[in-house]
Design a protein around this motif. Structure first.
Motif, short mmCIF file in Angstrom:
data_model
loop_
_atom_site.label_atom_id
_atom_site.label_comp_id
_atom_site.label_asym_id
_atom_site.label_seq_id
_atom_site.Cartn_x
_atom_site.Cartn_y
_atom_site.Cartn_z
N GLU A 31 0.83 -1.21 0.00
CA GLU A 31 0.00 0.00 0.00
C GLU A 31 0.86 1.26 0.00
N ASP A 63 -9.78 -2.74 5.92
CA ASP A 63 -10.75 -3.14 4.89
C ASP A 63 -11.55 -4.36 5.36
N ASP A 324 -3.26 2.48 -3.69
CA ASP A 324 -4.07 1.90 -2.60
C ASP A 324 -4.29 0.41 -2.88
N ASP A 326 -4.11 -2.50 -1.16
CA ASP A 326 -4.94 -3.45 -0.37
C ASP A 326 -6.41 -3.26 -0.72
N THR A 327 -6.80 -2.01 -0.86
CA THR A 327 -8.22 -1.72 -1.05
C THR A 327 -8.68 -2.02 -2.48
#
Ligand code: F2R
Ligand code: MG
Ligand code: MG
Length: 378
Positions: A31, A63, A324, A326-327
Motif C-alpha cells: 500500500e 478493509d 491503494d 490493499d483496497t
C-alpha cells in the motif's frame, strides 16, 4: 426454500468474501507504493508460501475489519440497523486500532463512542468542514451488503447508501460504495453457461444504467439521517453543492472503463493516470471494476507471475498498479470471487491469509439469509 440455488451460488458467496480478504492481506504490504514490480510481488508470494507453523498468516487491515463488522451486523439483526453497525465499527476499532485505518474515519469512531451512538450519522456529516469523506472506506467494506440483498436491487442500494453514510457523507463516497456493491451483485448473479462468456461491455453498460438512475435522482441521502426534507436540502447546498444538480460522475468513469477494456492490453501507467489508484472512492472503485474485467484475459505485464487463474490474476494485477493496493485488490477480489467462486482462490492464499475461516462462515450465514438454503459446499 428448496434447492433453487446451486452449490455454485454458495461457492460464489464464499468466493466474494474470501476474494476480498486475500486482496486486502496480500495488497497490504504494497500500500502507498507508487509502483509495484512484479518480481517483488512474486517474491512476496514465495515467502508467503514458505511460512509454516504458528504465525504464518499475513494480516488483514481495516478493509477486512470493517467488512467483518458489516457482515456481523447484517447477520445478527437480519436487517440493516445503523446503530448496531456503527457500534460494531467503533468497538472493533478500539479493540484493534493498528489495522491501518483512514486518517479521518478514526475521528468518527471517537465521536460515536463519546456520544454513545446517539445520532450515528452526525460525526460523519461534520468531516472535512461539512463536505464529508469521499474516501473509499465505504466501498472497501460493502461486499456483504451485495450478498445480503442479492435479489433486491432497491434494498441493496438503500443499505449500501445508509451503511456508508455512517462514515462517508460525500456523494462521491457513498455513490462509489453503491457502485462497488452493484458490481459485486452483478458478478454474483451472472448466469454461467457453457461457452457463453460474460460480455464485459454489457457488464459496464448495466452498471451505467443503474448509476444513471442513482446519480440522476435528487440527492436524498440525508433522509436516511432523519433530517427533514427542507433541512436536507439546506445541508446539501452547504455540503455537496446544489442538490438539484445531476452530475453523472460515476457514469462517466464507467465510460472510461468501457473504453479502456475495448483497447485490450493497455500499459499500467495509463490505467493509473486515467482511472487512478488513490484512496478516493472515485479514483479506486472504477479501477477495481476495470481490474476484474481486464483480467478475464491474460495480461502482458503479468506474464512472469500469471498461472492462468483469472481470480488470482485480478488480485495480482490490482496490486501491480501500486497506490491503494490493499483496497483496490480487495474490491476487485470481491467482484472476482463472486464471479468465479471459492474454488478459484488459490489454496495457499486461503491458508495463509488471516480471517478466511471467519469470512467463510459469514458467507454461509449470508447465503442462508438470502436464499433460505443451507450452504454445504467447502
Ligand atoms: N489509511 C490507509 N492507508 C494509509 C497508510 C496505512 C499504513 N499502511 C498503516 O499501516 O498505517 N488505508 C485505509 O484507508 C483507506 C480508507 O479510508 P477511509 O475509511 O475512507 O478513511 P477517511 O479518513 O474517511 O478518508 C481517507 C482519506 O481520504 C482523503 N479525503 C477523504 N475525503 C476528503 C475530502 N472531502 N476532502 C479532502 N480529502 C479527503 C483524506 O486524506 C482522508 O484521510 C483505505 O485505503 C484503507 O486501506
Ligand atoms: Mg487497509
Ligand atoms: Mg487501502
Amino acid at each position: 426454500m428448496g434447492t433453487r440455488h446451486s452449490k455454485t451460488m454458495c461457492s460464489r458467496f464464499i468466493g466474494s468474501l474470501v476474494g476480498a480478504i486475500v486482496g486486502d492481506c496480500i495488497g497490504a504490504d504494497f500500500e502507498c507504493r507508487p509502483f509495484v514490480d512484479t518480481l517483488h510481488l512474486s517474491n512476496f508470494l514465495t515467502s508467503m508460501a514458505g511460512k509454516t507453523g504458528r504465525g504464518n498468516k499475513v494480516s488483514y487491515t481495516d478493509d477486512t475489519a470493517m467488512t467483518r463488522s458489516v457482515a456481523d451486523s447484517l447477520i445478527s439483526k437480519k436487517a440493516f440497523n445503523a446503530s448496531d453497525m456503527a457500534m460494531r465499527f467503533a468497538e472493533e476499532y478500539f479493540q484493534n486500532p493498528g489495522r491501518g485505518y483512514g486518517a479521518n474515519v478514526v475521528q468518527v469512531f471517537q465521536d460515536l463512542h463519546v456520544d454513545r451512538y446517539a445520532d450515528v450519522y452526525q460525526s460523519a456529516r461534520e468531516q472535512f468542514g461539512g463536505t464529508g469523506s469521499y474516501g473509499n472506506g465505504g466501498g472497501m467494506r460493502i461486499a456483504p451488503v451485495a450478498l445480503f440483498a442479492m435479489n433486491d436491487t432497491e434494498k441493496l442500494i438503500q443499505i449500501a447508501r445508509d451503511s456508508t453514510l455512517i462514515t462517508h457523507t460525500n456523494k462521491k463516497g457513498y455513490n462509489g460504495a453503491i457502485l462497488q456493491c452493484l458490481a459485486v451483485q452483478q458478478a454474483l448473479t451472472h448466469q454461467h453457461a457453457p461457452s457463453v462468456r460474460l460480455s464485459r461491455e454489457k457488464f459496464v453498460e448495466d452498471l451505467q444504467e443503474k448509476m444513471k438512475k442513482i446519480e440522476g435522482k435528487l440527492d436524498d441521502a440525508n433522509k436516511a439521517t432523519k433530517a427533514s426534507e427542507e433541512e436536507a436540502k439546506v445541508k446539501d447546498v452547504k455540503t455537496q453543492g446544489d442538490p438539484s444538480s445531476k452530475d453523472f460522475f460515476y457514469v462517466e468513469y464507467l465510460q472510461k472503463v468501457k473504453t479502456l477494456i475495448s483497447y485490450g492490453d493497455v500499459p499500467r501507467i495509463k490505467i493509473k493516470h486515467v482511472l487512478g489508484v488513490g484512496i478516493a472512492a472515485h479514483r479506486s472503485i472504477p479501477t477495481a471494476i476495470y481490474c476484474f474485467l481486464r483480467c478475464m484475459e491474460p495480461v502482458e505485464d503479468l506474464r512472469n507471475i500469471d498461472h492462468g487463474n483469472a481470480l488470482a490474476r485480478t488480485v495480482l494485477y490490482a496490486i501491480s498498479l501500486g497506490g491503494d493496493t490493499d483496497t483496490i485488490a480487495s474490491m476487485a477480489g470481491s467482484i472476482a470471487g463472486a464471479y468465479y467462486g471459492i474454488e478459484s482462490v488459490p489454496s495457499m492464499w486461503q491458508d495463509r491469509c488471516e480471517g478466511v475461516e471467519c469470512a467463510t462462515s459469514q458467507a454461509k450465514e449470508l447465503y442462508h439469509l438470502a436464499t433460505g438454503d443451507t450452504c454445504t459446499c467447502h
